[in-house]
Write an enzyme that holds these catalytic residues in place. Structure first.
Site, mmCIF file in Angstrom:
data_model
loop_
_atom_site.group_PDB
_atom_site.id
_atom_site.type_symbol
_atom_site.label_atom_id
_atom_site.label_comp_id
_atom_site.label_asym_id
_atom_site.label_seq_id
_atom_site.Cartn_x
_atom_site.Cartn_y
_atom_site.Cartn_z
ATOM 1 N N ASP A 1 0.849 -1.193 0.000
ATOM 2 C CA ASP A 1 0.000 0.000 0.000
ATOM 3 C C ASP A 1 0.886 1.245 0.000
ATOM 4 O OD1 ASP A 1 -2.051 2.017 0.856
ATOM 5 O OD2 ASP A 1 -3.271 0.264 1.316
ATOM 6 N N ASP B 1 3.215 1.275 -4.859
ATOM 7 C CA ASP B 1 2.243 2.024 -5.651
ATOM 8 C C ASP B 1 1.828 1.153 -6.834
ATOM 9 O OD1 ASP B 1 0.842 3.650 -7.376
ATOM 10 O OD2 ASP B 1 2.314 5.279 -7.384
ATOM 11 N N VAL B 2 0.572 0.722 -6.854
ATOM 12 C CA VAL B 2 0.123 -0.242 -7.870
ATOM 13 C C VAL B 2 0.195 0.299 -9.296
ATOM 14 C CG1 VAL B 2 -1.417 -1.558 -6.341
ATOM 15 C CG2 VAL B 2 -2.334 0.403 -7.621
ATOM 16 N N ASN C 1 -6.750 -5.301 -4.817
ATOM 17 C CA ASN C 1 -7.834 -4.583 -4.134
ATOM 18 C C ASN C 1 -7.681 -3.062 -4.188
ATOM 19 O OD1 ASN C 1 -9.892 -4.068 -1.803
ATOM 20 N ND2 ASN C 1 -7.943 -3.291 -0.989
ATOM 21 N N TYR D 1 -14.815 6.189 -13.379
ATOM 22 C CA TYR D 1 -14.627 5.087 -12.417
ATOM 23 C C TYR D 1 -15.267 3.805 -12.961
ATOM 24 C CZ TYR D 1 -15.084 2.611 -7.876
ATOM 25 O OH TYR D 1 -15.035 1.697 -6.841
ATOM 26 N N LYS E 1 -13.778 -0.034 -13.746
ATOM 27 C CA LYS E 1 -14.288 -1.238 -13.082
ATOM 28 C C LYS E 1 -14.849 -2.247 -14.095
ATOM 29 C CE LYS E 1 -13.118 -0.186 -8.874
ATOM 30 N NZ LYS E 1 -12.064 -0.965 -8.181
ATOM 31 N N THR F 1 -16.426 2.219 4.293
ATOM 32 C CA THR F 1 -14.956 2.229 4.435
ATOM 33 C C THR F 1 -14.487 3.678 4.431
ATOM 34 O OG1 THR F 1 -14.483 2.291 2.073
ATOM 35 C CG2 THR F 1 -14.810 0.095 3.044
HETATM 36 P P1 NAD Z 1 -10.223 2.606 0.919
HETATM 37 O O1 NAD Z 1 -9.946 3.939 0.329
HETATM 38 O O2 NAD Z 1 -10.759 2.536 2.286
HETATM 39 O O3 NAD Z 1 -8.914 1.694 0.808
HETATM 40 C C1 NAD Z 1 -8.173 1.660 -0.385
HETATM 41 C C2 NAD Z 1 -6.723 1.387 -0.079
HETATM 42 O O4 NAD Z 1 -5.994 1.446 -1.320
HETATM 43 C C3 NAD Z 1 -6.082 2.418 0.858
HETATM 44 O O5 NAD Z 1 -5.359 1.782 1.872
HETATM 45 C C4 NAD Z 1 -5.174 3.235 -0.067
HETATM 46 O O6 NAD Z 1 -4.032 3.768 0.588
HETATM 47 C C5 NAD Z 1 -4.804 2.169 -1.091
HETATM 48 N N1 NAD Z 1 -4.312 2.761 -2.347
HETATM 49 C C6 NAD Z 1 -4.814 3.814 -3.030
HETATM 50 N N2 NAD Z 1 -4.050 4.088 -4.096
HETATM 51 C C7 NAD Z 1 -3.041 3.172 -4.094
HETATM 52 C C8 NAD Z 1 -1.941 2.938 -4.940
HETATM 53 N N3 NAD Z 1 -1.688 3.719 -6.002
HETATM 54 N N4 NAD Z 1 -1.100 1.915 -4.658
HETATM 55 C C9 NAD Z 1 -1.318 1.119 -3.563
HETATM 56 N N5 NAD Z 1 -2.346 1.314 -2.713
HETATM 57 C C10 NAD Z 1 -3.203 2.332 -2.984
HETATM 58 O O7 NAD Z 1 -11.248 1.893 -0.094
HETATM 59 P P2 NAD Z 1 -12.112 0.553 0.006
HETATM 60 O O8 NAD Z 1 -13.517 0.935 0.060
HETATM 61 O O9 NAD Z 1 -11.553 -0.382 1.008
HETATM 62 O O10 NAD Z 1 -11.853 0.013 -1.491
HETATM 63 C C11 NAD Z 1 -11.170 -1.183 -1.805
HETATM 64 C C12 NAD Z 1 -11.558 -1.547 -3.236
HETATM 65 O O11 NAD Z 1 -12.959 -1.775 -3.298
HETATM 66 C C13 NAD Z 1 -11.266 -0.482 -4.282
HETATM 67 O O12 NAD Z 1 -10.787 -1.095 -5.452
HETATM 68 C C14 NAD Z 1 -12.613 0.149 -4.525
HETATM 69 O O13 NAD Z 1 -12.703 0.745 -5.808
HETATM 70 C C15 NAD Z 1 -13.505 -1.044 -4.384
HETATM 71 N N6 NAD Z 1 -14.897 -0.765 -4.089
HETATM 72 C C16 NAD Z 1 -15.266 -0.052 -2.995
HETATM 73 C C17 NAD Z 1 -16.601 0.120 -2.713
HETATM 74 C C18 NAD Z 1 -17.086 0.857 -1.483
HETATM 75 O O14 NAD Z 1 -18.284 1.161 -1.391
HETATM 76 N N7 NAD Z 1 -16.228 1.147 -0.499
HETATM 77 C C19 NAD Z 1 -17.584 -0.405 -3.571
HETATM 78 C C20 NAD Z 1 -17.174 -1.119 -4.687
HETATM 79 C C21 NAD Z 1 -15.831 -1.302 -4.940
#
Ligand code: NAD
Length: 260
Positions: free
Chosen positions: A37, A60-61, A88, A153, A157, A188
């Site tokens: 992360d 960094d992904v 993720n 976005y 996806k 989250t």
């Molecule tokens: P979050 O923001 O709470 O956590 C995301 C994590 O990704 C964080 O720890 C952040 O530091 C890390 N991150 C961001 N950019 C990065 C990078 N360039 N390299 C490495 N790490 C990086 O979000 P979440 O809700 O836990 O989301 C997780 C996944 O679920 C994401 O792919 C998001 O698009 C997807 N998602 C979320 C929701 C929702 O409602 N929360 C719904 C559908 C899909």
């Protein structure tokens, strides 16, 4: 015997939110995990809390060189080749088609879509050679249908959902499985930063199960897809969304009570 004994996993975006819940569930089920992360403080604290089975690596992904460093470093910490990759990490930016800044569009593509592709590209050689592996890509309900102000976005996806299927076809002969997960609205830090509790309350009225999800609702599906229990499952798309994609949404509240 735990469900993930002997598994060695990288979890991107594992420092908080859904990634944190996945890391906790994986360790509970016997896996060794690398939390990868950009959030150094949260990632290090989580790894310390999880003990010997977890390590944090700054990553960094969206950066190909970061993946080149991560995989060998992860394998040296894990003591074995990576056999589970959880793609993720993701970011969310709202913006309308005619006004969204192109910098935001490019950032979404780089982190969400390119990051997922780079992850699969980085682990595929060793997984192919070992003839085993499970790659789990986080898409969204926005990878199944569209929502206003989320065109960019949504594109990333849908791309993740599509890349998952193509990669599953390509890697199947090597015993490597690739599946996508499609969360609904999950409470989250990401969603708290975009609307907070008011958005959660609104979201709950749209969902047949009448509540938004928690990271703990999501993690068990990742455990299943990482484990050998899902050994005949690849190219699949799995919604964990409280039923929101089961309807065409003409109704203001999707619950039987009309959101009352
Ligand atoms: P979050 O923001 O709470 O956590 C995301 C994590 O990704 C964080 O720890 C952040 O530091 C890390 N991150 C961001 N950019 C990065 C990078 N360039 N390299 C490495 N790490 C990086 O979000 P979440 O809700 O836990 O989301 C997780 C996944 O679920 C994401 O792919 C998001 O698009 C997807 N998602 C979320 C929701 C929702 O409602 N929360 C719904 C559908 C899909």
């Amino acid at each position: 015997m735990n469900r993930l004994d002997g598994k060695h996993a990288i979890i991107t975006g594992g420092a908080q939110g859904q990634g944190e819940a996945i890391a906790r569930a994986f360790v509970r089920e016997g896996a060794r995990v690398v939390i990868a992360d950009v959030a150094d403080e949260a990632g290090s604290a989580l790894a310390a809390d999880l003990g010997d089975a977890a390590v944090f690596i700054h990553h960094d992904v969206s950066d190909a060189a970061s993946w080149d460093r991560l995989v060998p470093e992860a394998e040296s910490h894990l003591g074995a080749p990576v056999d589970v990759l959880v793609n993720n990490a993701g970011i969310l930016r709202f913006g309308e088609v005619d006004t969204m800044p192109m910098d935001d569009f490019d950032l979404l593509l780089n982190v969400n879509q390119r990051g997922c592709f780079l992850g699969m590209r980085a682990v595929a050689p060793a997984m192919k050679q070992g003839r085993r592996g499970s790659i789990i890509n986080c898409s969204s309900v926005e990878g199944l249908a569209g929502m206003a102000s989320l065109t960019a976005y949504t594109g990333t996806k849908f791309a993740i959902r599509g890349m998952t299927k193509a990669a599953a076809v390509e890697l199947g002969a090597f015993g490597v499985r690739v599946n996508s997960v499609h969360p609904g609205m999950i409470d989250t830090p990401m969603t708290q930063a975009h609307g907070g509790d008011a958005a959660m309350e609104w979201g709950a009225t749209r969902v047949p199960l009448e509540r938004v999800g928690t990271p703990e609702d999501i993690a068990p599906l990742y455990v299943y897809l990482a484990s050998d229990e899902s050994g005949y499952t690849t190219g699949g798309e799995f919604a964990v969304d409280g039923g929101v994609t089961a309807t065409h949404s003409f109704y203001p509240g999707n619950s039987g009570r009309g959101g009352a």
